[in-house]
Design a protein around this motif. Structure first.
Motif, PDB file in Angstrom:
ATOM      1  N   UNK A   1       0.847  -1.200   0.000  1.00 46.47           N
ATOM      2  CA  UNK A   1       0.000   0.000   0.000  1.00 46.47           C
ATOM      3  C   UNK A   1       0.875   1.241   0.000  1.00 46.47           C
ATOM      4  N   UNK A   2       1.933   1.233   0.826  1.00 46.12           N
ATOM      5  CA  UNK A   2       2.839   2.385   0.879  1.00 46.12           C
ATOM      6  C   UNK A   2       3.534   2.583  -0.468  1.00 46.12           C
ATOM      7  N   UNK A   3       3.960   1.480  -1.103  1.00 46.41           N
ATOM      8  CA  UNK A   3       4.600   1.586  -2.417  1.00 46.41           C
ATOM      9  C   UNK A   3       3.640   2.170  -3.448  1.00 46.41           C
ATOM     10  N   UNK A   4       2.394   1.749  -3.405  1.00 53.77           N
ATOM     11  CA  UNK A   4       1.399   2.281  -4.345  1.00 53.77           C
ATOM     12  C   UNK A   4       1.170   3.766  -4.132  1.00 53.77           C
ATOM     13  N   UNK A   5       1.113   4.185  -2.876  1.00 52.16           N
ATOM     14  CA  UNK A   5       0.900   5.607  -2.578  1.00 52.16           C
ATOM     15  C   UNK A   5       2.094   6.440  -3.023  1.00 52.16           C
ATOM     16  N   UNK A   6       3.298   5.915  -2.808  1.00 51.39           N
ATOM     17  CA  UNK A   6       4.491   6.636  -3.254  1.00 51.39           C
ATOM     18  C   UNK A   6       4.533   6.745  -4.778  1.00 51.39           C
ATOM     19  N   UNK A   7       4.170   5.660  -5.458  1.00 47.19           N
ATOM     20  CA  UNK A   7       4.162   5.675  -6.919  1.00 47.19           C
ATOM     21  C   UNK A   7       3.102   6.642  -7.449  1.00 47.19           C
TER      22      UNK A   7
END
Length: 59
Positions: A43-49
């Motif tokens: 989820x954090x990776x998706x938000x950063x992307x």
């Protein structure tokens, strides 16, 4: 239309509409699971992307 063509038409209609009815009944009895566990790292990776600017091509 000949008799064979009418019979084949009715068989094909029965297969298509029967499949639709069967799938509706199946989904009513066993609905899809909505509460899935989401990995916090993903989820954090998706938000950063999503926060990064959209890549573009120079062609």
């Amino acid at each position: 239309m000949s008799g064979v063509a009418i019979v084949m038409l009715l068989v094909s209609i029965g297969i298509v509409w029967g499949g639709l009815v069967a799938s509706i009944i199946f989904l009513n009895r066993r609905p899809e699971v909505e509460d899935l566990f989401e990995d916090p790292d993903l989820v954090r990776d998706d938000e950063e992307r999503a926060a990064q600017p959209h890549p573009f091509r120079d062609t």
